[in-house]
Design a protein around this motif. Structure first.
Motif, PDB file in Angstrom:
ATOM      1  N   GLY A   6     -40.239 -61.746  50.375  1.00 33.23           N
ATOM      2  CA  GLY A   6     -39.205 -61.039  49.624  1.00 33.23           C
ATOM      3  C   GLY A   6     -39.762 -59.827  48.907  1.00 33.23           C
ATOM      4  N   GLU A   7     -38.924 -58.800  48.773  1.00 34.77           N
ATOM      5  CA  GLU A   7     -39.355 -57.553  48.134  1.00 34.77           C
ATOM      6  C   GLU A   7     -39.853 -57.773  46.712  1.00 34.77           C
ATOM      7  OE1 GLU A   7     -36.292 -54.619  48.172  1.00 34.77           O
ATOM      8  OE2 GLU A   7     -35.919 -54.841  50.324  1.00 34.77           O
ATOM      9  N   ARG A   8     -39.098 -58.544  45.952  1.00 32.15           N
ATOM     10  CA  ARG A   8     -39.391 -58.654  44.526  1.00 32.15           C
ATOM     11  C   ARG A   8     -40.740 -59.331  44.262  1.00 32.15           C
ATOM     12  NH1 ARG A   8     -35.289 -60.861  39.811  1.00 32.15           N
ATOM     13  NH2 ARG A   8     -36.329 -59.766  38.106  1.00 32.15           N
ATOM     14  N   ALA A  60     -37.165 -54.835  37.871  1.00 32.19           N
ATOM     15  CA  ALA A  60     -36.101 -54.185  38.651  1.00 32.19           C
ATOM     16  C   ALA A  60     -35.634 -55.110  39.763  1.00 32.19           C
ATOM     17  CB  ALA A  60     -36.606 -52.869  39.231  1.00 32.19           C
ATOM     18  N   LYS A  61     -34.326 -55.187  39.951  1.00 30.13           N
ATOM     19  CA  LYS A  61     -33.743 -56.037  40.988  1.00 30.13           C
ATOM     20  C   LYS A  61     -33.099 -55.162  42.058  1.00 30.13           C
ATOM     21  CE  LYS A  61     -32.644 -59.781  37.760  1.00 30.13           C
ATOM     22  NZ  LYS A  61     -31.546 -60.620  37.184  1.00 30.13           N
ATOM     23  N   SER A  62     -33.462 -55.421  43.315  1.00 31.50           N
ATOM     24  CA  SER A  62     -32.844 -54.691  44.415  1.00 31.50           C
ATOM     25  C   SER A  62     -31.573 -55.398  44.855  1.00 31.50           C
ATOM     26  CB  SER A  62     -33.816 -54.595  45.595  1.00 31.50           C
ATOM     27  OG  SER A  62     -34.049 -55.881  46.147  1.00 31.50           O
ATOM     28  N   LYS A  63     -30.724 -54.659  45.561  1.00 26.84           N
ATOM     29  CA  LYS A  63     -29.492 -55.256  46.073  1.00 26.84           C
ATOM     30  C   LYS A  63     -29.798 -56.371  47.059  1.00 26.84           C
ATOM     31  CE  LYS A  63     -26.573 -51.168  45.507  1.00 26.84           C
ATOM     32  NZ  LYS A  63     -25.793 -50.136  46.207  1.00 26.84           N
ATOM     33  N   SER A  64     -30.862 -56.173  47.838  1.00 30.08           N
ATOM     34  CA  SER A  64     -31.203 -57.176  48.837  1.00 30.08           C
ATOM     35  C   SER A  64     -31.642 -58.474  48.199  1.00 30.08           C
ATOM     36  CB  SER A  64     -32.307 -56.651  49.757  1.00 30.08           C
ATOM     37  OG  SER A  64     -33.453 -56.304  49.015  1.00 30.08           O
ATOM     38  N   SER A  65     -32.342 -58.408  47.051  1.00 26.77           N
ATOM     39  CA  SER A  65     -32.778 -59.631  46.398  1.00 26.77           C
ATOM     40  C   SER A  65     -31.615 -60.364  45.754  1.00 26.77           C
ATOM     41  CB  SER A  65     -33.843 -59.315  45.338  1.00 26.77           C
ATOM     42  OG  SER A  65     -33.293 -58.535  44.299  1.00 26.77           O
ATOM     43  N   ALA A  66     -30.610 -59.595  45.280  1.00 24.29           N
ATOM     44  CA  ALA A  66     -29.428 -60.230  44.693  1.00 24.29           C
ATOM     45  C   ALA A  66     -28.619 -60.948  45.762  1.00 24.29           C
ATOM     46  CB  ALA A  66     -28.569 -59.174  44.003  1.00 24.29           C
ATOM     47  N   LYS A  67     -28.488 -60.306  46.920  1.00 19.04           N
ATOM     48  CA  LYS A  67     -27.751 -60.944  48.008  1.00 19.04           C
ATOM     49  C   LYS A  67     -28.491 -62.156  48.549  1.00 19.04           C
ATOM     50  CE  LYS A  67     -25.472 -56.718  49.572  1.00 19.04           C
ATOM     51  NZ  LYS A  67     -25.392 -55.701  50.650  1.00 19.04           N
ATOM     52  N   ALA A  68     -29.825 -62.074  48.507  1.00 19.03           N
ATOM     53  CA  ALA A  68     -30.620 -63.171  49.053  1.00 19.03           C
ATOM     54  C   ALA A  68     -30.414 -64.458  48.284  1.00 19.03           C
ATOM     55  CB  ALA A  68     -32.099 -62.797  49.044  1.00 19.03           C
ATOM     56  N   THR A 103     -39.453 -49.205  48.958  1.00 20.58           N
ATOM     57  CA  THR A 103     -38.445 -49.983  49.679  1.00 20.58           C
ATOM     58  C   THR A 103     -37.383 -50.524  48.738  1.00 20.58           C
ATOM     59  OG1 THR A 103     -40.144 -50.642  51.277  1.00 20.58           O
ATOM     60  CG2 THR A 103     -38.110 -51.919  51.260  1.00 20.58           C
ATOM     61  N   THR A 104     -37.795 -50.986  47.567  1.00 20.29           N
ATOM     62  CA  THR A 104     -36.845 -51.476  46.569  1.00 20.29           C
ATOM     63  C   THR A 104     -35.903 -50.370  46.128  1.00 20.29           C
ATOM     64  OG1 THR A 104     -38.423 -53.130  45.757  1.00 20.29           O
ATOM     65  CG2 THR A 104     -36.626 -52.525  44.280  1.00 20.29           C
ATOM     66  N   ALA A 105     -36.456 -49.187  45.877  1.00 22.50           N
ATOM     67  CA  ALA A 105     -35.627 -48.048  45.461  1.00 22.50           C
ATOM     68  C   ALA A 105     -34.599 -47.710  46.529  1.00 22.50           C
ATOM     69  CB  ALA A 105     -36.508 -46.838  45.167  1.00 22.50           C
ATOM     70  N   ILE A 106     -35.020 -47.713  47.794  1.00 26.44           N
ATOM     71  CA  ILE A 106     -34.107 -47.384  48.898  1.00 26.44           C
ATOM     72  C   ILE A 106     -32.997 -48.409  49.011  1.00 26.44           C
ATOM     73  CG2 ILE A 106     -33.963 -47.207  51.426  1.00 26.44           C
ATOM     74  CD1 ILE A 106     -36.837 -46.006  51.275  1.00 26.44           C
ATOM     75  N   SER A 107     -33.321 -49.687  48.797  1.00 24.95           N
ATOM     76  CA  SER A 107     -32.293 -50.735  48.897  1.00 24.95           C
ATOM     77  C   SER A 107     -31.283 -50.648  47.760  1.00 24.95           C
ATOM     78  CB  SER A 107     -32.963 -52.115  48.900  1.00 24.95           C
ATOM     79  OG  SER A 107     -33.521 -52.418  47.632  1.00 24.95           O
ATOM     80  N   ILE A 108     -31.692 -50.069  46.630  1.00 25.16           N
ATOM     81  CA  ILE A 108     -30.786 -49.926  45.482  1.00 25.16           C
ATOM     82  C   ILE A 108     -29.825 -48.753  45.681  1.00 25.16           C
ATOM     83  CG2 ILE A 108     -30.699 -49.353  43.007  1.00 25.16           C
ATOM     84  CD1 ILE A 108     -33.354 -50.852  42.698  1.00 25.16           C
ATOM     85  N   ASP A 147     -31.504 -50.469  37.350  1.00 28.64           N
ATOM     86  CA  ASP A 147     -32.609 -50.886  38.204  1.00 28.64           C
ATOM     87  C   ASP A 147     -33.231 -49.708  38.944  1.00 28.64           C
ATOM     88  OD1 ASP A 147     -32.640 -53.706  37.705  1.00 28.64           O
ATOM     89  OD2 ASP A 147     -30.757 -53.834  38.806  1.00 28.64           O
ATOM     90  N   PHE A 148     -32.410 -48.734  39.333  1.00 35.07           N
ATOM     91  CA  PHE A 148     -32.949 -47.550  40.009  1.00 35.07           C
ATOM     92  C   PHE A 148     -33.831 -46.749  39.052  1.00 35.07           C
ATOM     93  CE2 PHE A 148     -32.521 -43.054  41.464  1.00 35.07           C
ATOM     94  CZ  PHE A 148     -33.197 -43.196  42.670  1.00 35.07           C
TER      95      PHE A 148
END
Length: 414
Positions: free
Chosen positions: A74-76, A185-193, A122-127, A11-12
């Motif tokens: 949401g970011e995604r 691409a999936k961020s960590k924050s979206s997976a946790k959400a 922001t997505t990249a930073i969360s990953i 994803d990164f």
């Protein structure tokens, strides 16, 4: 089991490549747009500059709302919608038949670019792993730098051999690739959400009801980022003179055949030290990188102001690339780490709002200086401004951080 310390995940890589193609489309367009306005639409050079200014105005106006949009939807979703709009507005250039219509497309394109770049950042930073943020941001910004080097070459080549319609179609293709990569691409924050959406909605309903119903300054800007963002504004002001006037400066010195190679040297020196800079950011104080980078950047601009030969031009490009290439990711890292994790999207937006403002205002002001006093004076002033940015950085960031550490309150240092 997920490796929480692994940086180069699938994803990164996707979001890095998405950012690359997004900025590649932008720089191709930025390089060739003035020629399109003057040759294709028969307008003046000042109107060509207006087409760029409208893009920046839209970016500055809409960036502050990106953080709010990501918090609400949401970011995604924001990445998906903004990159889709960026692609659609890239296609819209093919239907432009008047200058007024071009300005409208440029404004909409600039808005989607601002939201798209902020949300992908922001997505990249969360990953990125928490203990490798400096390294991660350094690599992520490297993809933007590569686009900045490649874009002008591609833009000038396409317009010379294929025409403006071919250029617009190529930009649309790159925008489509950016959308496909970014949307997947999936961020960590979206997976946790997905696992805690009910709990989060209840919590946000109790704690943020009042802030969501009112448009507040704190929801548009991250106050803790402003000190380093002002430093970024000063650097961007000087940097704008490099990008905007390099080709004209080289022609004035009769070394215009080497202007494109200036950016090759510039790009190489951005790329080569980036892995070292990224690792250093996670291991030593940012001050050990910022001050030498400012010094090298300023020296490079002073060298450029005195460049009358191809060798001097290329060497100055390499020196400037080394300084600027280390300075920008360092500023971005400071900005991101200044904010709490849930406001890092807002922190990124705040930093780039001031950076965009510096770039836009600098292009206009430095153009006036070049017109009245020449390019030697203009680049001398650029070098002086960069040197003075060390004073701005010391007063607004370094000194405040040092005082807070001495007082034992590190949270107020940023």
């Amino acid at each position: 089991m997920i490796d929480n310390h692994k940086l180069w995940t699938k994803d990164f890589v996707k979001v890095c490549l998405s950012s690359f193609f997004l900025f590649l489309s932008f720089y191709i367009m930025a390089t060739a747009l003035s020629g399109y306005v003057t040759d294709g639409l028969g307008r003046s050079e000042s109107q060509a500059g207006l087409a760029m200014t409208v893009f920046i105005i839209a970016a500055v106006l809409l960036r502050p709302f990106t953080g709010q949009l990501m918090d609400k939807f949401g970011e995604r979703k924001i990445v998906f919608v903004s990159l889709l709009l960026f692609f659609l507005f890239s296609v819209a250039y093919l239907g432009v038949y008047s200058f007024g219509m071009l300005l409208l497309v440029r404004f909409l394109h600039g808005g989607s670019f601002a939201i798209g770049t902020t949300s992908t950042n922001t997505t990249a930073i969360s990953i990125m792993p928490e203990n490798r943020k400096g390294e991660g941001i350094s690599y992520f910004s490297l993809f933007m730098s590569l686009a900045m080097v490649i874009g002008p070459f591609v833009g000038l080549t396409i317009t010379k051999h294929g025409g403006y319609n071919s250029l617009f179609m190529l930009c649309a293709v790159f925008a489509l690739i950016a959308f496909a990569l970014g949307a997947s691409a999936k961020s960590k924050s979206s997976a946790k959400a997905q696992e805690s959406s009910k709990a989060q909605s209840e919590l946000s309903q109790n704690t943020h009801t009042r802030t969501k119903t009112k448009l507040q300054w704190s929801n548009l800007f991250e106050r803790k980022v402003l000190p380093i963002a002002v430093s970024g504004f000063v650097v961007a002001f000087a940097y704008s003179g490099l990008v905007t006037f390099m080709s004209v400066f080289a022609a004035d010195r009769a070394i215009d055949d080497y202007a494109s190679y200036f950016f090759v040297c510039f790009g190489i020196m951005i790329v080569l030290p980036r892995p070292i800079v990224g690792k250093l950011l996670d291991r030593v104080s940012e001050h050990y990188i910022v001050y030498p980078s400012i010094a090298v950047f300023a020296i490079g601009l002073f060298m450029l102001s005195a460049a009358h030969s191809p060798l001097m031009l290329l060497v100055s490009g390499a020196v400037i690339g080394l300084g600027y290439g280390a300075l920008l990711p360092c500023f971005q890292t400071i900005a991101v780490l200044a904010a709490p994790p849930h406001r890092r999207g807002l922190a990124t937006a705040t930093f780039f709002i001031l950076f965009d403002l510096g770039y836009g205002i600098g292009s206009f002001c430095l153009g006036l200086i070049a017109t009245h006093y020449g390019y030697t004076a203009m680049y001398l002033i650029c070098g002086t401004i960069v040197a003075l940015s060390s004073v701005v950085y010391f007063i607004l960031h370094h000194k405040r951080r040092q005082s807070a550490v001495t007082a034992g309150n590190l949270e107020q240092a940023i």
